[in-house]
Design a protein around this motif. Structure first.
Motif, PDB file in Angstrom:
ATOM      1  N   PHE A 129      63.679  62.220  77.901  1.00 18.99           N
ATOM      2  CA  PHE A 129      62.215  62.564  77.483  1.00 18.99           C
ATOM      3  C   PHE A 129      61.826  61.565  76.241  1.00 18.99           C
ATOM      4  CE2 PHE A 129      58.874  64.153  74.492  1.00 18.99           C
ATOM      5  CZ  PHE A 129      58.195  64.456  75.496  1.00 18.99           C
ATOM      6  N   ASN A 130      60.701  60.564  76.469  1.00 19.30           N
ATOM      7  CA  ASN A 130      60.502  59.469  75.756  1.00 19.30           C
ATOM      8  C   ASN A 130      59.160  59.747  75.126  1.00 19.30           C
ATOM      9  OD1 ASN A 130      58.853  56.689  76.037  1.00 19.30           O
ATOM     10  ND2 ASN A 130      60.583  56.725  74.614  1.00 19.30           N
ATOM     11  N   LYS A 131      59.155  59.852  73.896  1.00 18.10           N
ATOM     12  CA  LYS A 131      57.802  60.233  73.062  1.00 18.10           C
ATOM     13  C   LYS A 131      57.567  59.006  72.203  1.00 18.10           C
ATOM     14  CE  LYS A 131      54.880  63.110  70.352  1.00 18.10           C
ATOM     15  NZ  LYS A 131      54.734  64.427  69.448  1.00 18.10           N
ATOM     16  N   GLY A 132      56.458  58.477  72.184  1.00 13.42           N
ATOM     17  CA  GLY A 132      55.674  56.993  71.125  1.00 13.42           C
ATOM     18  C   GLY A 132      54.698  57.139  71.151  1.00 13.42           C
ATOM     19  N   ASN A 133      54.284  56.185  69.986  1.00 14.64           N
ATOM     20  CA  ASN A 133      52.583  55.568  69.695  1.00 14.64           C
ATOM     21  C   ASN A 133      52.890  54.234  69.616  1.00 14.64           C
ATOM     22  OD1 ASN A 133      53.277  54.691  66.763  1.00 14.64           O
ATOM     23  ND2 ASN A 133      54.288  56.594  66.774  1.00 14.64           N
ATOM     24  N   TYR A 134      51.584  53.831  69.734  1.00 11.12           N
ATOM     25  CA  TYR A 134      51.568  52.148  69.706  1.00 11.12           C
ATOM     26  C   TYR A 134      50.353  51.822  68.968  1.00 11.12           C
ATOM     27  CZ  TYR A 134      48.120  53.517  73.893  1.00 11.12           C
ATOM     28  OH  TYR A 134      47.101  53.808  74.574  1.00 11.12           O
ATOM     29  N   THR A 135      50.136  50.609  68.637  1.00  9.84           N
ATOM     30  CA  THR A 135      49.119  50.105  67.993  1.00  9.84           C
ATOM     31  C   THR A 135      48.708  48.590  68.487  1.00  9.84           C
ATOM     32  OG1 THR A 135      49.352  51.322  66.038  1.00  9.84           O
ATOM     33  CG2 THR A 135      48.023  49.448  65.882  1.00  9.84           C
ATOM     34  N   ASN A 136      47.718  48.285  69.069  1.00  8.41           N
ATOM     35  CA  ASN A 136      47.423  46.958  69.529  1.00  8.41           C
ATOM     36  C   ASN A 136      46.111  46.534  68.909  1.00  8.41           C
ATOM     37  OD1 ASN A 136      49.282  47.571  71.463  1.00  8.41           O
ATOM     38  ND2 ASN A 136      47.722  48.802  72.882  1.00  8.41           N
ATOM     39  N   GLN A 137      46.352  45.265  68.635  1.00  8.35           N
ATOM     40  CA  GLN A 137      45.094  44.553  67.597  1.00  8.35           C
ATOM     41  C   GLN A 137      44.912  43.043  68.501  1.00  8.35           C
ATOM     42  OE1 GLN A 137      44.934  44.723  63.355  1.00  8.35           O
ATOM     43  NE2 GLN A 137      46.943  45.469  63.644  1.00  8.35           N
ATOM     44  N   ASN A 138      43.880  42.724  69.216  1.00 15.13           N
ATOM     45  CA  ASN A 138      43.545  41.682  69.809  1.00 15.13           C
ATOM     46  C   ASN A 138      42.451  40.808  69.212  1.00 15.13           C
ATOM     47  OD1 ASN A 138      45.506  42.040  71.994  1.00 15.13           O
ATOM     48  ND2 ASN A 138      43.995  44.051  72.170  1.00 15.13           N
ATOM     49  N   PHE A 139      42.565  39.693  68.963  1.00 14.86           N
ATOM     50  CA  PHE A 139      41.115  38.821  68.520  1.00 14.86           C
ATOM     51  C   PHE A 139      41.079  37.574  69.383  1.00 14.86           C
ATOM     52  CE2 PHE A 139      44.314  36.543  66.195  1.00 14.86           C
ATOM     53  CZ  PHE A 139      43.910  35.260  65.973  1.00 14.86           C
ATOM     54  N   LYS A 140      39.961  36.875  69.106  1.00 14.33           N
ATOM     55  CA  LYS A 140      39.655  35.806  70.059  1.00 14.33           C
ATOM     56  C   LYS A 140      38.552  35.203  69.195  1.00 14.33           C
ATOM     57  CE  LYS A 140      36.296  37.730  73.293  1.00 14.33           C
ATOM     58  NZ  LYS A 140      35.910  38.200  74.694  1.00 14.33           N
ATOM     59  N   GLY A 141      38.375  33.900  69.191  1.00 15.52           N
ATOM     60  CA  GLY A 141      37.426  32.995  68.624  1.00 15.52           C
ATOM     61  C   GLY A 141      37.460  31.805  69.100  1.00 15.52           C
ATOM     62  N   GLY A 142      36.225  31.154  69.293  1.00 18.56           N
ATOM     63  CA  GLY A 142      36.051  29.785  70.050  1.00 18.56           C
ATOM     64  C   GLY A 142      34.740  29.266  69.748  1.00 18.56           C
ATOM     65  N   ILE A 143      34.701  27.972  70.267  1.00 21.73           N
ATOM     66  CA  ILE A 143      33.321  27.142  70.233  1.00 21.73           C
ATOM     67  C   ILE A 143      33.272  26.394  71.520  1.00 21.73           C
ATOM     68  CG2 ILE A 143      34.589  25.178  68.726  1.00 21.73           C
ATOM     69  CD1 ILE A 143      31.790  24.689  67.615  1.00 21.73           C
ATOM     70  N   ASP A 144      32.160  26.104  72.133  1.00 22.57           N
ATOM     71  CA  ASP A 144      31.846  25.356  73.176  1.00 22.57           C
ATOM     72  C   ASP A 144      30.848  24.353  72.422  1.00 22.57           C
ATOM     73  OD1 ASP A 144      33.286  26.952  74.972  1.00 22.57           O
ATOM     74  OD2 ASP A 144      31.535  27.914  75.330  1.00 22.57           O
ATOM     75  N   TYR A 145      30.888  22.998  72.770  1.00 22.17           N
ATOM     76  CA  TYR A 145      29.949  22.013  72.270  1.00 22.17           C
ATOM     77  C   TYR A 145      29.564  21.047  73.644  1.00 22.17           C
ATOM     78  CZ  TYR A 145      28.208  18.107  69.783  1.00 22.17           C
ATOM     79  OH  TYR A 145      27.517  17.060  69.137  1.00 22.17           O
ATOM     80  N   TYR A 146      28.167  21.125  73.879  1.00 20.45           N
ATOM     81  CA  TYR A 146      27.784  20.453  75.010  1.00 20.45           C
ATOM     82  C   TYR A 146      27.297  19.028  74.415  1.00 20.45           C
ATOM     83  CZ  TYR A 146      28.267  24.978  76.739  1.00 20.45           C
ATOM     84  OH  TYR A 146      28.446  26.450  77.182  1.00 20.45           O
ATOM     85  N   ILE A 147      28.001  18.076  74.790  1.00 20.91           N
ATOM     86  CA  ILE A 147      27.477  16.652  74.257  1.00 20.91           C
ATOM     87  C   ILE A 147      26.542  16.193  75.186  1.00 20.91           C
ATOM     88  CG2 ILE A 147      28.350  14.587  73.156  1.00 20.91           C
ATOM     89  CD1 ILE A 147      31.046  15.874  72.883  1.00 20.91           C
TER      90      ILE A 147
END
Length: 821
Positions: free
Chosen positions: A315-333
């Motif tokens: 028997f396995n019992k657990g807990n988890y925490t997930n954090q995800n981030f993203k960031g970016g830029i597009d530049y149309y020349i």
């Protein structure tokens, strides 16, 4: 020291350099030509041109968006460089009724097709803004791939990526986290078109921690062309992440709460700001949850004419925490040049406590002794990835150059604390053992890729490219036994393993059409240079080999309703770094996994033949032959009562089958997407435990039913059935599941509320058996699969299309949206 093929190192390098130069220069002089286009004009009832009207070109069969733009001040519009096929035109403009054209066909022609002039009728409703809501179906079947549109699904709301994959057509995920496609293992899983470079276990953990709100769609490609990496003998699963392209400031927030035996909750925000030449985007997601698994494993050991039964319950019992981030830029020349930079991070932690009780029974199945292992595990999976992308649209004829630079760093770790109590037949403690096991692992990835597209003649083009990737892994496993207050390093289980891999690739791909025949012929060359070092035993190995991977695809269109397709490709599966690492991963004192440094890559030849009716219904016959098939082998030592799993090369694995796609439009509001796969897996060869000859025919059925009701209501029911199948030396019992969900749109379709119930009948449980040589074992596992989840999301900001010169198809958007790795 093991040195495989090192005597061919210099010769191979010369061949590769020559091949690279040939591909880099051979296509530059090809003549230019223009692809077909569509143009027309929009007017109102007063015969005046309608300027800046939203015009959208969609596929005729499923209304999926191909290109979008705005009319000029004189009311005209133009779409260029279109693939041949059936299309419809959608026109939406403030103050006018929406217009939908009849289907029309884009054929081979040097001049654009001129459509009939559109006359818009004024609308009596004063709309605050015009919104295009051409909704894609949940599952689309294209000629070269199957697409699962995750963001449209009610059932998939709040689910993890691994749960969505389990419900996708033809995809199978076993209890070890291995992902298969159409009954074949060895899938190359990509994110935003970039390989993950992870072992099966690490990949499973990453996908298990990825929420559906991060996903846009999943592309399932069973027979990829030479443009793709050759890795993955059964094909490619490409997970595409969300990113918006609307003008102005817009975004969304979401949150969900789920309840099974234990709860989970998540929330996130995504922002996008686009103005003229800039597009900024970013997002953050947080998930917290709890889980359990119950596992039963029964193993018989035969020695000296008697047998001993190890009857184990965990028997396995657990807990988890997930954090995800993203960031970016597009530049149309300007119109020709664009640049993008993306940074993504994933920080996931997990804590679980496992209690495993093993009863040791004699021949009469009377308990002689027992042991109980308590295992506390703290683990983390952290990653930081960055991508730089440059795109140069050389001219309006279709010449294009793209360059990608990718860098990623993974920092994974598992810290185990074991305590095992041994009992005699009177249930009296006779011995106690304490141990710790630290398993840190780091992965560094660097790659650069260049792709070039060159139109040729009227309906042909050449694609060519180069790629180099460098992967370095470091695994330092320390196993410590405790005797009272004394800590003693267990040198038999401790191991430090370093692995470096460099893959250099070049490809050329020729695509074209002539009358009723379409074709795509490609050749890819890949050089692999790998070095491994086991520090503790001072053992090393080196590999250096160059291989060619041809591919060919042919379509024949009898009429608009009938089409056939033939395809062939060669693929490779290289051993994962954990599969090569000889260290032992212990579950308890008598059960572990072990890598194999002598493991060789496997090569697969894939053949497919398909027939498509009305561009909707498809039946595909496939056959693949894999040489040096990498197969999980279960081993058993009767004298020490230990069982472990490793991976070895068998002579071959053959897979053949048929896949049927049946999308059914039952009514205007009821759509049913159905997939049936029937396949046979045959494993043959000599392993370290003897000859293996396993074969079984199995089938997999998947059905998704979507019901679009009035006033913003929608309902969805999905289900699958997997028959008994063979996976290596294990026989996996049938499994099935049904899920359902309901959705309501509010506040001008900005607020969406979804409620779904997963695994309604609580049947998504795994059972398997193995009876081979001296092994007689059964395995079963159940987990918190029955779940009800409430999910809410709200979109804000502008949603209407107002950019004039940035219309692009889905593939061009994906090229700008460079994601993980």
């Amino acid at each position: 020291m093991i040195d495989v093929c090192s005597h061919n190192r210099h010769t191979t390098m010369k061949n590769f350099i020559f091949f690279t130069i040939l591909l880099s220069t051979g296509f530059v002089s090809i003549a230019l030509a223009k692809l077909p286009g569509v143009k027309g004009s929009i007017k109102n009832s007063a015969n005046s041109p309608v300027e800046f009207a939203n015009v959208v070109l969609v596929q005729a069969n499923d209304s999926s968006i191909v290109k979008a733009g705005l009319t000029e001040p004189d009311g005209t519009y133009l779409f260029e460089n279109l693939p041949l096929g059936q299309y419809k035109l959608l026109v939406v403009q403030l103050g006018y009724q929406k217009f939908y054209s009849e289907a029309f066909e884009v054929k081979e022609s040097p001049q654009p097709i001129i459509l009939k002039e559109v006359v818009l009728e004024e609308s009596a409703i004063n709309l605050k803004e015009a919104t295009i809501t051409a909704k894609k179906p949940l599952i689309e079947h294209h000629i070269d791939k199957t697409v699962v549109n995750v963001e449209n699904s009610v059932v998939n709301a709040g689910a993890t990526a691994i749960e969505i994959l389990k419900r996708s057509p033809g995809v199978i995920v076993d209890n070890e986290g291995n992902i298969g496609l159409s009954g074949k293992s060895g899938v190359n899983v990509m994110i935003d078109g970039k390989p993950t470079y992870l072992s099966a276990k690490d990949l499973y953990e990453m996908l298990k921690n990825m929420n559906s709100d991060q996903l846009s769609r999943i592309d399932i490609i069973t027979n990829p062309s030479a443009k793709y990496d050759a890795a993955g003998n059964s094909g490619i699963i490409d997970i595409r992440l969300r990113k918006r392209q609307d003008v102005g400031l817009n975004g969304s927030i979401n949150g969900s709460y789920g309840q099974g035996s234990y709860p989970d909750a998540s929330g996130g925000i995504n922002l996008n700001y686009r103005k003229e030449k800039f597009n900024l985007f970013g997002g953050y997601d947080y998930t917290k949850g709890y889980y359990y698994t119950k596992t039963k494993l029964a193993r018989r050991f035969f020695s000296d004419g008697s047998n001993t039964l190890f009857d184990q319950s965990t028997f396995n019992k657990g807990n988890y925490t997930n954090q995800n981030f993203k960031g970016g830029i597009d530049y149309y020349i300007g119109k020709k040049h664009s640049f993008s930079a993306v940074l993504r991070g994933n920080f996931n932690s997990n804590y679980d406590s496992t209690t495993s009780t093993t009863l040791i029974k004699n021949t009469s199945e009377i308990v002689d002794s027992s042991y109980i292992t308590d295992n506390i595990n703290n683990s983390k999976w952290n990653s930081l990835t960055g991508t730089l992308n440059y795109q140069f649209k050389i001219d309006s004829l279709g010449r294009e150059l793209t360059v990608d630079f990718d860098k990623a760093k993974y920092d994974n770790g598992n810290d185990f604390v074991f305590r095992t109590n041994y009992y005699d037949y009177n249930n009296t403690v006779v011995k106690t053992e304490y141990a710790t096991n630290d398993q840190p692992a780091t992965i560094d990835i660097n790659s650069v890729k260049l792709d070039y597209t060159q139109p040729w003649k009227k309906t042909m083009k050449i694609d060519a490219g180069l790629k180099s990737s460098f992967v370095t892994t470091d695994n330092d496993v320390r196993y410590v036994n405790y005797y009272g207050n004394e800590a003693v390093l267990d040198t038999g289980k401790t191991n430090h393993f370093n692995y470096k891999e460099n893959i250099n690739a070049a490809y050329i791909n020729w695509t074209g059409e002539h009358k009723k025949v379409g074709f795509e012929i490609g050749l890819r060359g890949e050089q692999t240079i790998a070095d491994g070092e086991q520090v503790v035993n001072n053992e090393t190995f080196s590999r250096n080999y160059f291989q060619l991977f041809p591919s060919a695809f042919f379509n024949y269109k009898f009429t608009d309703k009938h089409m056939t397709r033939l395809s062939y490709s060669r693929r490779i599966d290289r051993p994962g770094y954990q599969q090569l690492n000889p260290f032992r991963y212990f579950l308890d004192p008598y059960t572990y996994q072990q890598g194999n440094p002598n493991l060789q890559p496997q090569i697969t030849d894939n053949y497919e033949a398909s027939y498509t009716f009305k561009q909707l219904y498809t039946i595909t016959f496939n056959f693949s032959h894999t040489s040096d098939a990498m197969t999980q082998i279960t081993k058993q030592n009767d004298s020490t009562h230990t069982t472990f799993i490793t991976t070895e090369n068998l002579n071959s694995k053959d897979n053949y089958g048929v896949n049927i796609n049946l999308p059914i439009h039952v009514t205007e509001w009821w759509t049913s997407s159905n997939n049936i796969s029937i396949f046979n897996n045959t494993y043959q060869g000599v392993s370290s435990v003897g000859n293996i000859d396993q074969s079984l025919t199995s089938y997999f059925i998947n059905s998704v039913n979507s019901l679009e009701m009035k006033k913003g209501w929608s309902f969805e029911v999905s289900g699958y059935y997997q028959s008994k199948m063979v996976w290596g030396t294990w026989l996996v019992n049938p499994q099935w599941s049904v899920s359902a969900g309901i959705s309501k749109m509010l506040l001008n379709d900005r607020l969406q509320i979804r409620v779904n119930l997963k695994d309604i009948f609580f049947t998504q449980q795994e059972n398997s058996t193995i009876k081979y040589q001296n092994i007689d074992a059964t395995f079963s596992q159940m987990y918190d699969s029955q779940f009800v989840r409430f999910h809410v999301s709200y979109s804000f900001g502008k949603r209407n299309l107002k950019t004039k010169n940035h219309s692009r198809g889905p593939e061009e958007e994906n090229r700008i949206n460079s994601g993980r790795q």
